[in-house]
Design an enzyme around this catalytic site. Structure first.
Site, short mmCIF file in Angstrom:
data_model
loop_
_atom_site.label_atom_id
_atom_site.label_comp_id
_atom_site.label_asym_id
_atom_site.label_seq_id
_atom_site.Cartn_x
_atom_site.Cartn_y
_atom_site.Cartn_z
N GLU A 160 0.83 -1.21 0.00
CA GLU A 160 0.00 0.00 0.00
C GLU A 160 0.87 1.26 0.00
O GLU A 160 0.61 2.22 -0.71
CB GLU A 160 -0.91 0.00 1.23
CG GLU A 160 -1.78 1.24 1.33
CD GLU A 160 -2.80 1.17 2.47
OE1 GLU A 160 -2.54 0.46 3.47
OE2 GLU A 160 -3.86 1.80 2.36
N GLU B 166 2.88 10.07 11.30
CA GLU B 166 3.51 9.73 12.59
C GLU B 166 3.90 8.25 12.59
O GLU B 166 4.99 7.87 13.03
CB GLU B 166 2.55 10.01 13.76
CG GLU B 166 2.30 11.48 14.04
CD GLU B 166 1.33 12.13 13.04
OE1 GLU B 166 0.63 11.40 12.31
OE2 GLU B 166 1.30 13.37 13.00
#
Ligand SMILES: Cc1cc2nc3c(=O)[nH]c(=O)nc-3n(C[C@H](O)[C@H](O)[C@H](O)COP(=O)(O)OP(=O)(O)OC[C@H]3O[C@@H](n4cnc5c(N)ncnc54)[C@H](O)[C@@H]3O)c2cc1C
Length: 400
Positions: free
Chosen positions: A231, A369
């Site tokens: 992905e 993050e």
């Protein structure tokens, strides 16, 4: 790729273009022939649309096909093409590969990814959707969210909890679910662009045959890692031509509105344009190097590095586009159409829409993050994130 293999592949591509001239062949027919001749993903095995070569060789094929005007695979089925296909090849049975890969490649059957849930996004391994074996069928109950293109998908790659008594990573199983089964309900979720590319998906006593399982029972995390690694490359691994991609839009607006202007404001904007141009070039070259070095199908943490850089730069470039547009940047010509599109919006040429759409780049496919955590832990070797639930049975982990 040796010179003789390269010549052989070039010949296969040329023959495909000759036998089915793209300008006179319906895209689906062309893509079907591309699959049958092993040119869908040349790094996949020979009976799975490939030739058993390396991911690097695929680039050569793509470039030659592109130059010959061939239809671009995966545009209509990005999740199927970029994420589900490599997962099926790595973990599927022969029967699953035979059944799913060809129509996925031709986009006759669209796929979605059913991982995220209201309580489990970054911590996807904490998910709660339950699949319970009843005879030789699995009974599925739960909810997924942010499911891109679920509204037009025939199949979904689903992660569900099958054993709550073991730690979270060990109690999940992956399935290839038929989205038309009774009990599957797809509801739109509208985005900041006014389009609903993604959805909520509810499962109420959905009965799936055991043949829908991909990988062993309890092996869902291993299957999911293949999907997630692909992905990231699928989202952030593009190798664009020099000056191409989003920066081309900023350059176009600059030329139209600011070229020749020597005011301090114009010079400051030009500095930002130049910095972004350089960063886009560095990202593209870094992605190119990563794909050249990739010998096997599943990308490593370099995919996460590329995805992080892509997300941040896209946002910077479209912020710049809005500043270059001045007051016109405040208009949104497309309006908020409240539609459920058949394509994901990353291909839009409207900078206003893209300014809004790229907000999601630092969330979809793993947040920035989380990408930084992967970069810190797996590339730089820094100490790991705190993981207090690692050895605790999933059912004993407190959750809201
Ligand atoms: C446009 C779009 C399309 C999507 N399509 C799909 C899809 O097709 N299928 C699918 O399954 N999912 C999809 N997603 C979901 C996406 O994968 C999740 O949104 C993402 O993983 C973040 O999960 P969350 O939204 O639950 O946020 P949370 O995980 O709740 O995160 C909230 C905040 O906490 C931060 N955070 C969380 N954990 C950590 C940590 N360990 N360290 C530091 N910070 C942390 C995050 O960075 C974020 O800022 C899509 C999302 C978007 C925006």
């Amino acid at each position: 790729m040796t010179a003789s293999v390269a010549a052989g592949v070039d010949e296969l591509v040329d023959r495909l273009l000759e036998d089915l001239p793209p300008e006179r062949t319906p895209p689906q027919e062309f893509l079907g022939a591309q699959y049958d001749r092993g040119l869908a993903w040349v790094h996949f095995p020979t009976d799975c649309g490939g030739l058993g070569l390396t991911p690097r060789d695929q680039q050569r094929v793509q470039q030659r096909l592109h130059a010959g005007g061939a239809p671009v695979a995966g545009v209509k089925n990005p999740i199927g093409y970029g994420m589900c296909a490599p997962t099926i090849v790595s973990h599927g049975t022969d029967e699953q590969k035979r059944r799913y890969l060809r129509p996925l490649f031709t986009s006759e059957e669209i796929w979605c990814q059913l991982f995220s849930e209201p309580g489990s996004g970054s911590d996807v391994a904490g998910l709660s959707t339950r699949a319970v074996l009843d005879g030789d069928e699995w009974v599925l109950n739960g909810q997924k969210v942010w499911t891109t293109l679920a509204h037009i998908s025939k199949f979904g790659l689903l992660l569900a909890r099958t054993n709550p008594d073991v730690p979270k990573h060990r109690g999940m199983t992956a399935f290839l679910i038929d989205m038309t089964l009774p009990g599957v309900e797809v509801r739109p979720l509208f985005q900041i662009t006014g389009e609903a590319e993604f959805n909520e998906v509810f499962f109420s006593d959905v009965r799936m045959p055991d043949a829908a399982r991909i990988g062993a029972e309890g092996d869902g995390w291993r299957v999911a890692v293949t999907t997630l690694m692909n992905e990231r490359v699928s989202i952030g691994g593009a190798v664009t031509r020099r000056g191409g991609g989003p920066i081309a839009e900023a350059i176009r607006i600059w030329k139209e509105r600011w070229s020749g202007n020597t005011s301090p404001q114009a010079l400051a904007l030009r500095d930002r344009l130049m910095s972004s141009w350089i960063r886009c070039e560095v990202i593209s070259m870094t992605n190119q190097r990563a794909s050249q070095q990739r010998r096997s199908g599943t990308p490593g943490p370099e995919g996460s590095v590329g995805k992080l850089a892509f997300a941040e730069e896209n946002q910077r470039v479209y912020n710049l586009c809005m500043d270059l547009l001045g007051n016109d940047g405040m208009l949104f010509p497309a309006g908020y159409p409240m539609i459920r599109p058949d394509l994901v919006g990353m291909g839009s040429t409207d900078p206003h829409k893209m300014f809004l759409r790229v907000r999601a780049n630092s969330i979809e496919g793993g947040t920035s993050e989380v990408m930084r955590n992967i970069l810190g832990e797996r590339v730089l070797g820094l100490p790991g994130d705190a993981r207090s639930d690692k050895d605790v049975a999933w059912k004993d982990v407190p959750r809201s």
